[in-house]
Design a protein around this motif. Structure first.
Motif, short mmCIF file in Angstrom:
data_model
loop_
_atom_site.label_atom_id
_atom_site.label_comp_id
_atom_site.label_asym_id
_atom_site.label_seq_id
_atom_site.Cartn_x
_atom_site.Cartn_y
_atom_site.Cartn_z
N PRO A 104 0.82 -1.23 0.00
CA PRO A 104 0.00 0.00 0.00
C PRO A 104 0.84 1.27 0.00
CG PRO A 104 -0.82 -1.56 1.62
CD PRO A 104 0.50 -2.09 1.16
N TRP A 105 1.96 1.22 0.71
CA TRP A 105 2.76 2.44 0.84
C TRP A 105 3.56 2.72 -0.44
CZ3 TRP A 105 -0.50 2.91 4.17
CH2 TRP A 105 -0.72 1.99 5.20
N ILE A 149 -4.93 11.42 0.23
CA ILE A 149 -6.04 11.08 1.13
C ILE A 149 -6.18 9.56 1.12
CG2 ILE A 149 -8.48 11.38 1.68
CD1 ILE A 149 -8.48 13.96 0.13
N PHE A 150 -6.19 8.96 2.30
CA PHE A 150 -6.20 7.50 2.43
C PHE A 150 -7.35 7.08 3.33
CE2 PHE A 150 -4.43 3.53 4.40
CZ PHE A 150 -4.33 2.77 3.24
N PRO A 203 5.63 1.68 6.77
CA PRO A 203 5.24 2.99 6.19
C PRO A 203 6.39 4.00 6.14
CG PRO A 203 3.54 2.21 7.68
CD PRO A 203 4.71 1.28 7.85
N ARG A 204 7.26 3.98 7.13
CA ARG A 204 8.34 4.97 7.17
C ARG A 204 9.37 4.76 6.06
NH1 ARG A 204 10.89 3.49 13.02
NH2 ARG A 204 8.68 3.72 13.53
N LYS A 205 9.32 3.60 5.39
CA LYS A 205 10.29 3.30 4.35
C LYS A 205 9.86 3.83 2.98
CE LYS A 205 11.58 -0.89 6.87
NZ LYS A 205 11.55 -2.37 6.88
N CYS A 206 8.66 4.40 2.91
CA CYS A 206 8.16 4.93 1.63
C CYS A 206 7.91 6.43 1.75
CB CYS A 206 6.88 4.21 1.22
SG CYS A 206 7.16 2.47 0.79
N ASN A 207 8.20 7.13 0.67
CA ASN A 207 8.13 8.60 0.68
C ASN A 207 6.79 9.09 0.15
OD1 ASN A 207 8.95 11.26 0.99
ND2 ASN A 207 9.86 11.34 -1.07
N TYR A 208 5.74 8.85 0.91
CA TYR A 208 4.42 9.41 0.60
C TYR A 208 4.05 10.34 1.75
CZ TYR A 208 2.69 6.32 4.23
OH TYR A 208 2.49 5.73 5.44
N GLU A 238 3.06 6.10 -2.65
CA GLU A 238 4.22 6.89 -3.08
C GLU A 238 4.21 7.09 -4.60
OE1 GLU A 238 8.72 6.63 -1.75
OE2 GLU A 238 8.28 5.03 -3.21
N ARG A 239 3.96 6.02 -5.34
CA ARG A 239 4.00 6.10 -6.80
C ARG A 239 2.93 7.03 -7.36
NH1 ARG A 239 4.78 1.36 -11.35
NH2 ARG A 239 4.34 2.71 -13.15
#
Length: 693
Positions: free
Chosen positions: A367-368, A378-379, A397-402, A372-373
């Protein structure tokens, strides 16, 4: 604790009582950045939507729509509780979601489809392309299927773009769509075909789930057979192909009945269909909710009031702007998907993400990576998904830049510990959270914080929405005051535009289910005398925030999906050796509740693992995977009162590891110890002292 006796405390430890004794939580404030961009920043909004301005306050929502004929009356209360909203007005749902945005947003993405296979790139469908495809599908439905306004069509579609395209094509014609959750069995679909009187079924050949291409066409064949056995003929079955031009199911196509949508659409390329102007009170869709009597309820939603309510709540509670990329990780087969994947976001010209698969495939970071992509900001998901993602990948979640500005939970209460993880890890401490409460019957949110105005409180849905006036009644019909620490029946004192019109084909059941219990005067035309009973337990804190405590009846809430126990018990009883069946909810750390099944056998039948396996299969075949029991216990007899009533409370206490209390008044008290030894011994042997997934 309250002044209940020790025995009562142990035997009646319901979800409501446990939740009532949660401590009050601290407040979390929305960020300055969120407040500055929010759609709703008026601190007087609840006053403006207060009782003194009801029902005219809802003109603001109606005026978000484009009407072909203006409405003359906001609320008609002449035939309670069959309220009529925005009477005299005419409009078309598809026009409001698609056509009117073309001038400004034609080349903006309406939907972004993400298939489960990660190697397949996301597919963006612009508002212009959506317009073209919806028109072609509407032409097919009208000219090939002979459908017209007021007809019903059953859809049994998975999470691909074919589903919203088909829904909008139906809406363009004024055809009432009835989407059955794709995970439901063919038999469940068939019963809904029969109830709605559909003669067209629109399904698919296959879809991806957990890395497997699932055969879905087989369900269409079962659905048609089931409907026919119940007296409803299906004339045509339209099959969308997961891969156009390639058939992905081993089930044969039936000559003269089954047609590939992709092939038939070739005849309608470039066709345009004028949107049919529908009365505000014309039904838009049916959404079947599980009922406690075993027969599903067809919740009938109107066109004008429903669209107005989802537009208003999407704008002010979801804070959706046309520039947002919004992802609701629900299924369109549930009301959440209708209101807040399809209709709400499209009414506001937003971009809505449609994801085909499971959130943890191929791994828990999926999901993360998607967020990011696609630049999702809004989630929207369920507490069940939050719990599963936290358990399997708490630091992913902290590993993806969203970066989300806003997050929603829906479908069931979320406990404070899961809320905090959602806020701190998924939202990175940046996003506001709205913890919403509402139901299939309600059309849209009823309780939630207004995100830029209200502080968030873990475990609490928040205050009522503007224009919604709740009341909590106890079993003696007395109002439960806020701050009392007491739970009761959550009711809404007033009608609102999103409320369902009726139960399809059964007005009396509608009145009996939702209004009869607390109606003050059956002859009154004053809406104040007709409170809506939700069937959920709730309490209200001193600050006015509501805590929702779960179902008061015997509907089991599995992962946010309401499952009627009578439906599950009926499925169990199709196994010839089963004489009696009782289904009870069991606490589950991921799904909230799961069903345990108890069965007793017919005389002469021998206890065997094969019977238990066939009970499980019957539940899955007749209802779907969500009805799969955690355990099937074959018992020598059911604990019963002297009048013959099965004491499900006793079985529930055993399954949940609680004390059963005083059972000496039962007709067969000795069987309780036998069952307890059997069940709790089996749980201990399998490591299930505390129920888990």
């Amino acid at each position: 604790m309250t002044n209940k006796t020790h025995t009562e405390e142990r035997t009646e430890a319901t979800e409501a009582q446990i939740a009532v004794h949660w401590k009050e939580e601290q407040y979390f404030q929305p960020s300055k950045a969120f407040i500055e961009q929010a759609n709703m920043r008026d601190p007087d909004i609840r006053k403006k939507f207060g009782e003194d301005n009801f029902p005219d306050c809802f003109k603001e929502y109606a005026d978000m729509l484009t009407w072909s004929t203006p409405y003359s009356t906001v609320l008609d209360t002449n035939n309670p509780p069959f309220w009529k909203w925005f009477t005299g007005g005419k409009l078309n749902a598809c026009f409001n979601c698609v056509d009117r945005h073309l001038a400004q947003y034609r080349n903006k993405a309406a939907f972004i489809f993400v298939g489960e296979l990660e190697e397949d790139p996301p597919v963006a469908l612009t508002y212009q392309e959506l317009y073209v495809r919806v028109n072609e599908m509407a032409a097919l439905l009208r000219d090939f299927c002979g459908l017209k306004a007021g007809d019903r069509v059953t859809l049994h579609l998975p999470m691909t773009l074919d589903l919203p395209i088909t829904m909008l094509a139906c809406a363009r014609l004024g055809v009432i769509h009835s989407q059955v959750f794709g995970g439901f069995s063919g038999q469940s679909c068939g019963s809904r075909i029969q109830d709605s009187g559909s003669r067209i079924l629109i399904s698919a050949d296959a879809y991806w789930r957990s890395g497997k291409l699932i055969d879905h066409k087989v369900n269409a064949d079962i659905a048609v057979k089931t409907a026919k056995e119940m007296g409803q003929e299906v004339d045509k079955v339209l099959i969308w192909q997961r891969y156009p031009g390639k058939y992905s199911s081993p089930a044969p196509m039936v000559e003269g009945r089954d047609f590939f949508v992709n092939d038939v659409l070739e005849r309608y390329k470039g066709k345009r269909v004028e949107p049919v102007s529908m009365d505000a009170e014309a039904p838009l869709f049916l959404m079947y909710s599980s009922g406690t009597t075993g027969k599903p309820k067809g919740c009938q939603h109107r066109t004008g009031g429903y669209l107005a309510y989802v537009a208003g709540t999407s704008k002010y509670i979801q804070d959706i702007h046309p520039t947002d990329t919004y992802w609701c990780m629900a299924d369109i087969g549930w009301i959440t998907g209708h209101s807040y994947i399809v209709y709400g976001p499209l009414l506001l010209a937003a971009t809505s993400v449609v994801y085909e698969g499971t959130p943890t495939y191929p791994d828990v970071r999926r999901p993360w990576r998607i967020a990011e992509r696609l630049g999702v900001n809004i989630f929207h998901t369920s507490p069940t998904a939050v719990r599963a993602l936290r358990r399997q990948g708490p630091e992913e979640p902290r590993k993806c830049n969203y970066h989300f500005k806003h997050m929603t939970t829906v479908g069931e209460p979320i406990e404070p510990s899961a809320w905090r993880w959602y806020y701190e890890e998924v939202g990175k401490g940046e996003a506001v959270i709205v913890d919403t409460w509402w139901q299939t019957e309600n059309g849209g949110f009823l309780c939630s914080t207004v995100p830029a105005l209200d502080a968030m409180k873990p475990g609490s849905a928040g205050p009522a929405l503007p224009g919604i006036y709740p009341v909590i009644y106890d079993d003696d019909d007395k109002e439960v005051p806020k701050g009392s620490g007491q739970a009761g029946n959550m009711c809404i004192r007033n009608p609102w535009p999103g409320i369902m019109q009726t139960i399809w084909g059964n007005d009396q059941r509608f009145v009996d289910t939702y209004y009869k219990r607390y109606c003050k005067n059956p002859k009154s035309k004053d809406w104040r005398d007709w409170p809506y009973m939700s069937g959920d337990g709730a309490m209200q804190a001193e600050d006015g925030y509501f805590r929702i405590l779960g179902r008061l009846d015997d509907v089991i809430n599995v992962s946010g999906h309401r499952l009627g126990t009578k439906e599950v018990e009926s499925a169990c009883l199709t196994v010839p050796e089963v004489a009696e069946a009782a289904v009870v909810p069991v606490m589950d750390e991921i799904k909230g509740r799961v069903p345990d099944v108890y069965v007793s056998l017919t005389p002469g039948a021998e206890n065997s693992d094969d019977i238990a396996k066939r009970v499980v299969k019957a539940c899955e075949d007749m209802i779907g995977k969500i009805a799969r029991p955690r355990q099937v216990f074959i018992v020598p007899d059911m604990p019963k009162t002297r009048s013959g009533k099965i004491m499900r409370r006793v079985l529930g206490a055993i399954s949940n590891g609680r004390d059963v209390g005083d059972v000496t008044t039962l007709a067969n008290a000795a069987v309780v110890d036998e069952i307890r030894t059997m069940v709790q011994g089996k749980q201990a042997a399998s490591g299930e002292g505390q129920p888990k997934q």
